[in-house]
Design an enzyme around this catalytic site. Structure first.
Site, PDB file in Angstrom:
ATOM      1  N   SER A 192      39.176  67.979  37.891  1.00  0.00           N
ATOM      2  CA  SER A 192      38.851  69.321  38.381  1.00  0.00           C
ATOM      3  C   SER A 192      39.302  69.466  39.835  1.00  0.00           C
ATOM      4  O   SER A 192      40.489  69.263  40.119  1.00  0.00           O
ATOM      5  CB  SER A 192      37.343  69.561  38.213  1.00  0.00           C
ATOM      6  OG  SER A 192      37.001  70.877  38.562  1.00  0.00           O
ATOM      7  N   ASP A 203      39.240  75.537  28.158  1.00  0.00           N
ATOM      8  CA  ASP A 203      38.924  75.633  29.588  1.00  0.00           C
ATOM      9  C   ASP A 203      39.379  76.991  30.116  1.00  0.00           C
ATOM     10  O   ASP A 203      40.566  77.298  30.105  1.00  0.00           O
ATOM     11  CB  ASP A 203      39.635  74.490  30.330  1.00  0.00           C
ATOM     12  CG  ASP A 203      39.228  74.366  31.787  1.00  0.00           C
ATOM     13  OD1 ASP A 203      38.641  75.313  32.350  1.00  0.00           O
ATOM     14  OD2 ASP A 203      39.493  73.300  32.381  1.00  0.00           O
ATOM     15  N   HIS A 263      35.868  73.448  30.471  1.00  0.00           N
ATOM     16  CA  HIS A 263      36.243  72.707  31.670  1.00  0.00           C
ATOM     17  C   HIS A 263      35.475  71.390  31.809  1.00  0.00           C
ATOM     18  O   HIS A 263      36.005  70.398  32.295  1.00  0.00           O
ATOM     19  CB  HIS A 263      36.001  73.583  32.899  1.00  0.00           C
ATOM     20  CG  HIS A 263      36.452  72.963  34.178  1.00  0.00           C
ATOM     21  ND1 HIS A 263      37.774  72.669  34.431  1.00  0.00           N
ATOM     22  CD2 HIS A 263      35.763  72.555  35.276  1.00  0.00           C
ATOM     23  CE1 HIS A 263      37.875  72.108  35.638  1.00  0.00           C
ATOM     24  NE2 HIS A 263      36.680  72.033  36.165  1.00  0.00           N
TER      25      HIS A 263
END
Lengths: 371, 371
Positions: free
Chosen positions: B149, B317, B350
């Site tokens: 991330s 995501d 995500h």
């Protein structure tokens, strides 16, 4: 508490009392509506348009109000919904603040606006109120009911509760039930409003108004109404020019996309009543066409009686994803309706039906022509 | 102002002054880190893990802290990142509140916590600080840098700014630049915090704390960290049992998904410093690997020197969509890196890399085995 009633609106009183699905009743309630075109002698050319959460009944300009409406490019003489052929009715949703009775309206029993004393509102109540308008205008059977977004929910409830009320149905970016992602988004929007100290349990006024909460709610709305794909092309990583920036706050508006959201939100917050927003928003969470008939959503859809139906959606919609329009078409088909789903490649997400008229217009016209 | 430092953390001082990319410098700053395994005699078995916005350096349990870490199933003896083979370093991000210097830390020049006097923080600063830790631990060249991330952004900045610092790179649900949808989401999260009167321009304390703003920000985060698909299966339209509902407020918690968000938010709000959240969040908006080298993102990626790379993402995501991992792989490949993109069908969005270890684990191990 302000209502925002377009000039040229017309009104039809609802039966009084008007009982609501979740309990309670309205007294002296009314519905705002507008019409275009003329009803045929046999009454067979009527179309009803049911709107999303925030629009009024002014879908397009007419002699009584020359201002462009929210679906101006779609509706009018010679347009995709051709008002030389069709008699078109658009109603403002029950519970809204744009002419129909809602939490911002005066409660005749108390002489003050309802605010949180308004009874719990359901999508089905909106359908009952819309049906009353249709009947009052002398229409026995609609040629078509068109519902956009929340209006797609209301349309399905209308068809379920009034079998035979319409021959055709176009469900645009709608859903037969609320799913958890959209419930979560709406829950957060309501929380933003309710956390604003100026919301004050619904007892705000124009001077002490939950502007910050409404701004947050609207921004989150706009984020979910459009699509990442559209924004990549439209905004990318473009910054505001220096003369549009305020100070050197590192957390201030810097990117075009931030400024776009801010502009959208500022235009909205004083033009929609916060309590009405809460009620209409929650009504969508509660909606499940299956629950109303004590079954699954599929069973609910299969019991809807309408001859032909078209569900239209777009791949980039994250709020009412295309799977939900496919569910509508599949469910109606299972019940014997001649139903199809049309998935459009519009990049604009949930709001595409408002802006991508080049794709939605021909689809709507094609279906209407085939009726 | 509270820092949340895991027991067993170790620290490395940054050079003082430590200049920041956007101006200003830190004095007496430090980085918190943890390690697992042992560095080989030739120093060739080191892996650096760079985290998302909120985790600390405690990725997994070890002798100094037996509590499970945030990547416990991934990292450890015999696990996918096998600490019998690899010497693994995880750093807490610069700007965080979990041991590394950030806005919640004491500014030695004033004796009070920085709060909004912290200089503007960029992803590149985090990369510089992480590189210092790597060097200080005696590692000349990493076998692999893994970034998740936000950590995927930091990893790319690290590779760009320190050519040759790593042989391999795994970029997990990361991005080479921030795009407008994620900028919009983060902007709204920051607005929620900054609108909370208790934020008080950063001058809150434990008694007057921007809890409501942090709760809103976290809920919006959780909504975008997971996926609609996962929630349909997990929550559907299930209501809370009557004994878990409070009162009869129609806008209160009613659906399981609302309760889930509330629980997540409540666990988070007092465990992450709001000012640190603002700084780290904004640093991501500013990140574009292209801008740092005065070119496009593709050009920026093509100038990164790393031998082999794997970008992993998931189709569900919405915050760092799979197109962004594909962009990383394509860009690195164009620059001569042996790079691939792996798109996983995880439903969790995500956050999948934290929970879908059954899919991510083998992919990570496979890449490490091939180095």
């Amino acid at each position: 508490m302000t209502e925002f009633i377009p000039p040229g609106s017309r009104f039809i009183d609802l039966p009084s009392p008007f009982p609501l699905k979740r309990g309670g009743a309205l007294h002296g309630a009314r519905m705002a509506y507008e019409t275009w075109g003329a009803l045929d002698a046999d009454g067979g050319n009527a179309i009803l348009i049911l709107t999303g959460l925030s629009p009024d009944a002014h879908a397009a300009s007419h002699a009584g109000n020359r201002e462009p409406g929210w679906w101006e490019s779609m509706l009018g003489p010679g347009k995709y919904i051709d008002t030389r052929r069709w008699f078109v009715i658009c109603v403002n949703s029950l519970g809204s603040c744009k002419g129909s009775t809602g939490p911002a309206s005066i409660d005749p029993d108390t002489g003050r606006s309802y605010r949180l004393d308004f009874p719990e509102l359901s999508v089905e109540d909106g359908a009952d109120a819309a049906a009353h308008v249709v009947r009052a205008l002398g229409v026995e059977r609609l040629a078509c009911v068109i519902g956009n977004s929340m209006g797609g929910m209301v349309a399905l409830a209308l068809l379920q509760r009034f079998p035979g009320i319409a021959h055709g149905h176009i469900n645009i970016s709608g859903a037969a039930r609320a799913l958890p992602f959209s419930i979560a988004i709406r829950s957060l929007q309501r929380e933003a409003i309710r956390l604003d100290p100026q919301w004050n349990l619904g007892e705000y006024d124009d001077d002490a108004y939950p502007e910050a909460g409404m701004r947050m709610a609207r921004k989150l709305g706009v984020i979910t109404y459009r699509s990442a794909l559209e924004w990549d092309g439209r905004f990318g990583r473009v910054r505001l020019d220096a003369d549009r920036r305020v100070g050197d706050d590192p957390f201030g508006l810097e990117f075009e996309v931030e400024s776009y959201l801010e502009g959208h939100a500022r235009r909205f917050v004083r033009r929609f009543d916060p309590n009405c927003y809460l009620y209409l928003s929650r009504s969508m969470d509660w909606f499940d066409l299956g629950e109303s008939c004590h079954g699954t959503c599929e069973e609910g859809l299969s019991k809807v009686r309408v001859n032909r139906a078209l569900a239209i959606g777009v791949y980039t919609d994250i709020l009412f994803p295309i799977e939900q329009q496919q569910e509508i078409a599949d469910g109606l088909l299972a019940g014997g309706t001649d139903a199809q789903c049309l998935a459009l490649p519009s990049p604009q997400g949930h709001d595409a039906f408002l802006v991508d008229i080049a794709r939605f217009g021909p689809a709507v016209r094609g279906f209407l022509d085939s009726l």
